[in-house]
Design an enzyme around this catalytic site. Structure first.
Site, PDB file in Angstrom:
ATOM      1  N   LYS A 120       0.816  -1.214   0.000  1.00 42.89           N
ATOM      2  CA  LYS A 120       0.000   0.000   0.000  1.00 42.89           C
ATOM      3  C   LYS A 120       0.851   1.267   0.000  1.00 42.89           C
ATOM      4  CE  LYS A 120      -2.191  -0.876   3.860  1.00 42.89           C
ATOM      5  NZ  LYS A 120      -1.623  -2.185   4.198  1.00 42.89           N
ATOM      6  N   ASN A 143      -2.989   6.438   5.599  1.00 42.10           N
ATOM      7  CA  ASN A 143      -2.094   5.636   6.437  1.00 42.10           C
ATOM      8  C   ASN A 143      -0.625   5.949   6.163  1.00 42.10           C
ATOM      9  OD1 ASN A 143      -2.144   3.562   8.466  1.00 42.10           O
ATOM     10  ND2 ASN A 143      -1.287   2.136   6.976  1.00 42.10           N
ATOM     11  N   HIS A 189      -3.617  -9.194  10.685  1.00 40.45           N
ATOM     12  CA  HIS A 189      -4.525  -8.478  11.598  1.00 40.45           C
ATOM     13  C   HIS A 189      -5.759  -9.309  11.964  1.00 40.45           C
ATOM     14  CE1 HIS A 189      -2.010  -5.084  10.702  1.00 40.45           C
ATOM     15  NE2 HIS A 189      -2.431  -4.993   9.453  1.00 40.45           N
TER      16      HIS A 189
END
Length: 422
Positions: A120, A143, A189
């Protein structure tokens, strides 16, 4: 900062006063909103800007609030704020949702949203760089970099390029991306979701928020992205689309082939020509801590890939170099290194550190020489001593950093320092 009359006169609670939380408070106050904020850390509470009230939303009355804005770091699947907000009929949102709600008041612009388990940051930074190199007003946020609400609005024709974690998507309801990008989905996660399917569904929501006629770009290099692509009509990209990366020094390895393919598709969707895109790819400098070339000493290249915090993220770095002295370890996210195994033939020796050091040493010992070093400085010293001209000493830990460092940036900085001390 990005402020909006859409927030004026409304009351928000803000939970979490790190960078994005403080930026949210300031933007809401500048917009004429009433703000009640809280952080469990007393030092963070002390930084609360004047004009905001201090109260814990777990104890305060939430009735009538326009939203509870929580940090992406708050585990909403198990934090009591989720049930409290739900009981009060108040939406639980993040700063990306506030940006989405503020868009109507901004000069005409477009938004690119980029998500995926890995890649990302590079794809976001690369897309932003290509646009900026081509003269398109652009900024990146989400982010990566500065919080989006802390940045100045772009002029008309600008492009906001947002890196979006699953946590941020979970806290967003109305982000209608002009171009939405999914790079890959691998297990990560999972403590925040109802299994892998829940995690994948979080990523998929980015497309559900798009209006008809918007562009979806999906890299179909894994089974889950292939499944999602089959339900849409996306621009499909793949690492296999990139035949030659040699002219892009900072974009080596198969993972960067996927990142480049996605960025190219995004920029084409935004109307850039191939010459402008190529100029950006060739001049892209790379990101700190992501296959960052630190130094060449005695013919040995030292590479800082501290951001590789899981085996899937480390595997492409191993694939990128034919002769590796591999430094790995830390706080393991998984008990295996299966994702890395196809590239073990590139590893000449390994040096383990941190909590996972002994476990990973045992896993790797049948394949190549392994030294348990405990700490990073010792691993760098031993790897440099063993390395021969043409080798790469690679810090790509396949683990989180929190057993020994505050974050992956601190670990990467320690690697740089250790290399400098050789």
């Amino acid at each position: 900062m990005i402020a909006s009359a859409a927030f004026a006169g409304k009351h928000y609670a803000v939970l979490g006063l790190a960078r994005s939380g403080l930026a949210t408070v300031r933007a809401l106050l500048a917009s004429g909103a009433r703000v009640t904020a809280w952080d469990g850390n007393a030092d963070a509470r002390a930084r609360l800007p004047g004009g905001a009230a201090l109260a814990d939303p777990l104890e305060a009355d939430l009735a009538g609030l326009a939203g509870v804005v929580v940090s992406p770091g708050v585990p909403i699947n198990r934090h009591p704020i989720a049930d409290r907000a739900r009981a009060a009929g108040v939406p639980l949102i993040g700063d990306i949702e506030l940006f989405a709600e503020a868009r109507a008041a901004l000069p005409p612009h477009r938004v690119v949203g980029i998500t995926g388990t890995n890649g990302k940051s590079t794809t976001t930074a690369l897309t932003h760089h290509i646009l900026a190199t081509a003269g398109v007003p652009s900024l990146m946020g989400g982010n990566i970099g500065l919080p989006i609400l802390a940045q100045e609005p772009l002029p008309a024709g600008g492009v906001y390029v947002l890196e979006l974690s699953s946590y941020q998507i979970d806290l967003t309801r109305s982000l209608d991306c002009d171009v939405a990008v999914l790079l890959n989905i691998t297990p990560d996660h999972l403590d925040r979701y109802d299994g892998f399917a829940g995690y994948a569904a979080s990523k998929e929501r980015l497309f559900a928020m798009q209006s008809p006629g918007r562009t979806a770009v999906i890299a179909t290099d894994d089974a889950e992205t292939q499944r999602i692509a089959a339900t849409l009509a996306p621009v499909r990209v793949s690492a296999a689309d990139i035949a030659d990366q040699t002219r892009w020094p900072a974009l080596q390895g198969p993972h960067n082939a996927q990142n480049a393919a996605a960025a190219i598709a995004v920029c084409r969707a935004l109307g850039l020509g191939d010459d402008a895109i190529e100029a950006g790819l060739a001049s892209y400098p790379g990101l700190p801590h992501r296959m960052e070339r630190v130094a060449v000493k005695n013919g040995v290249l030292f590479v800082n890939d501290s951001k590789a915090t899981n085996p899937t993220s480390t595997a492409p770095a191993l694939a990128a170099y034919p002769a590796v002295r591999w430094i790995l370890g830390g706080r393991a996210k998984t008990g295996d290194l299966d994702a890395c195994a196809p590239h073990f033939g590139h590893v000449r020796s390994a040096y383990t550190i941190g909590e996972a050091g002994a476990i990973y040493a045992a896993l790797l010992a049948p394949h190549f020489p392994v030294t348990e070093c405990g700490v990073l400085e010792e691993a760098v010293r031993r790897a440099a001593n063993d390395a021969e001209p043409g080798d790469v000493v690679l810090l790509s830990p396949a683990c989180a950093s929190f057993d020994q460092y505050s974050d992956f940036e601190a670990r990467g900085a320690a690697f740089r320092a250790a290399v400098g001390a050789i």
